[in-house]
Scaffold this motif. Sequence first.
Motif, PDB file in Angstrom:
ATOM      1  N   THR A  33       0.840  -1.188   0.000  1.00  0.00           N
ATOM      2  CA  THR A  33       0.000   0.000   0.000  1.00  0.00           C
ATOM      3  C   THR A  33       0.882   1.247   0.000  1.00  0.00           C
ATOM      4  OG1 THR A  33      -1.711  -1.163   1.259  1.00  0.00           O
ATOM      5  CG2 THR A  33      -1.789   1.247   1.257  1.00  0.00           C
ATOM      6  N   GLU A 169      -7.442   1.215  -7.359  1.00  0.00           N
ATOM      7  CA  GLU A 169      -8.071   2.067  -6.353  1.00  0.00           C
ATOM      8  C   GLU A 169      -7.072   3.096  -5.854  1.00  0.00           C
ATOM      9  OE1 GLU A 169     -10.233   1.706  -1.945  1.00  0.00           O
ATOM     10  OE2 GLU A 169      -9.415  -0.064  -2.952  1.00  0.00           O
ATOM     11  N   THR A 170      -7.494   4.329  -5.752  1.00  0.00           N
ATOM     12  CA  THR A 170      -6.632   5.399  -5.230  1.00  0.00           C
ATOM     13  C   THR A 170      -7.094   5.736  -3.818  1.00  0.00           C
ATOM     14  OG1 THR A 170      -8.065   7.085  -6.212  1.00  0.00           O
ATOM     15  CG2 THR A 170      -6.168   6.352  -7.507  1.00  0.00           C
ATOM     16  N   LYS A 171      -6.216   5.517  -2.857  1.00  0.00           N
ATOM     17  CA  LYS A 171      -6.527   5.809  -1.462  1.00  0.00           C
ATOM     18  C   LYS A 171      -5.383   6.640  -0.893  1.00  0.00           C
ATOM     19  CE  LYS A 171      -8.705   2.800   0.897  1.00  0.00           C
ATOM     20  NZ  LYS A 171      -9.112   1.594   1.640  1.00  0.00           N
ATOM     21  N   ASP A 172      -5.702   7.864  -0.467  1.00  0.00           N
ATOM     22  CA  ASP A 172      -4.679   8.803  -0.007  1.00  0.00           C
ATOM     23  C   ASP A 172      -4.377   8.533   1.465  1.00  0.00           C
ATOM     24  OD1 ASP A 172      -2.872  10.823  -0.130  1.00  0.00           O
ATOM     25  OD2 ASP A 172      -4.336  12.434   0.168  1.00  0.00           O
TER      26      ASP A 172
END
Length: 308
Positions: A33, A169-172
């Motif tokens: 991640t 998926e883009t998760k900041d």
Amino acid sequence: QQMRRVLHIITLLTTVLLMGASCQRRPFFEQSTPVNLVLSINLNVVNETEIETPEMLKVVFYDMSTGQEMHEDYITADGGYVYPEPGHYDLVVYSIATEATLLADEENIHTNKAFTGEISDFLKGQISSLLKAMGLTKDPSEEPIVYEPDLLWVASEHDVIIPSVRPGETKDIVIHLEAHSIVESWKVICRQVQGLEYIISIKCIASGLLEGEFIVEELPMDGSVGVFYQMGRGSEENTLQGRFRTFGKHPQRANYMIFDFGVTDTKGDEHHFRFDVTDQFLNSRDYTIIIDEPIVIPEPEGGGGFLP
């Protein structure tokens, strides 16, 4: 024949449905991640005026239950992206080892420690002579004489959860950290020095200091050491001034600090002085030791000019 065809169709449909359900129960996740570490370094260290920002820092994710290292990476002083696997961690960021500050047992959060190495054999011999000349009975090998540590920057975050991320998926995920130095800097001033013009060099030992520190929990190692440092002419008339670094005080035992000075004059003769500064070490708020007892260096007989 028709019944067999119907049963075949039912079997195919059942298989498709089971495969679909299986895919829903076991989605595919990325193995790592991306985490954006935003790092700031607190350069406010007492008695330090010119501080170099570390070029590189080590990032370690430790398993919350075992304390074992699970992932390591490196970032600059401003931070950067790291890529741990999803999990539950203790996160630690610290500056890498230097020539003076050594690191060991970094694979576990409870054993990761910083310390300094012993001085050279040549200096050991000089300091041993200094202690014997002062009539001290303490064997210097009982308390190793080490180089002073460089500043060591540490930041940590407890109970960090890194979630899983599906492909695409883009998760900041952003973690903000501030690093501070676990090494202290102490200033020493001798205010009554007579014969300053006859001094070539001063070798100094500050005894009773911490051997090192477990960097994450900021707990002291058990041993004590003497730190070697040097002094020079002070900014005011007839004064000497120096600075040394240490890992600080031990919170669970009696602390003390003793200074041994070996002064070499222009003829090459040595003069020895000892000061017990424990009270100041325990009570000073500005990390400064003031010595008001006279240090007298007589004019060398037969001239001078010898440089040891």
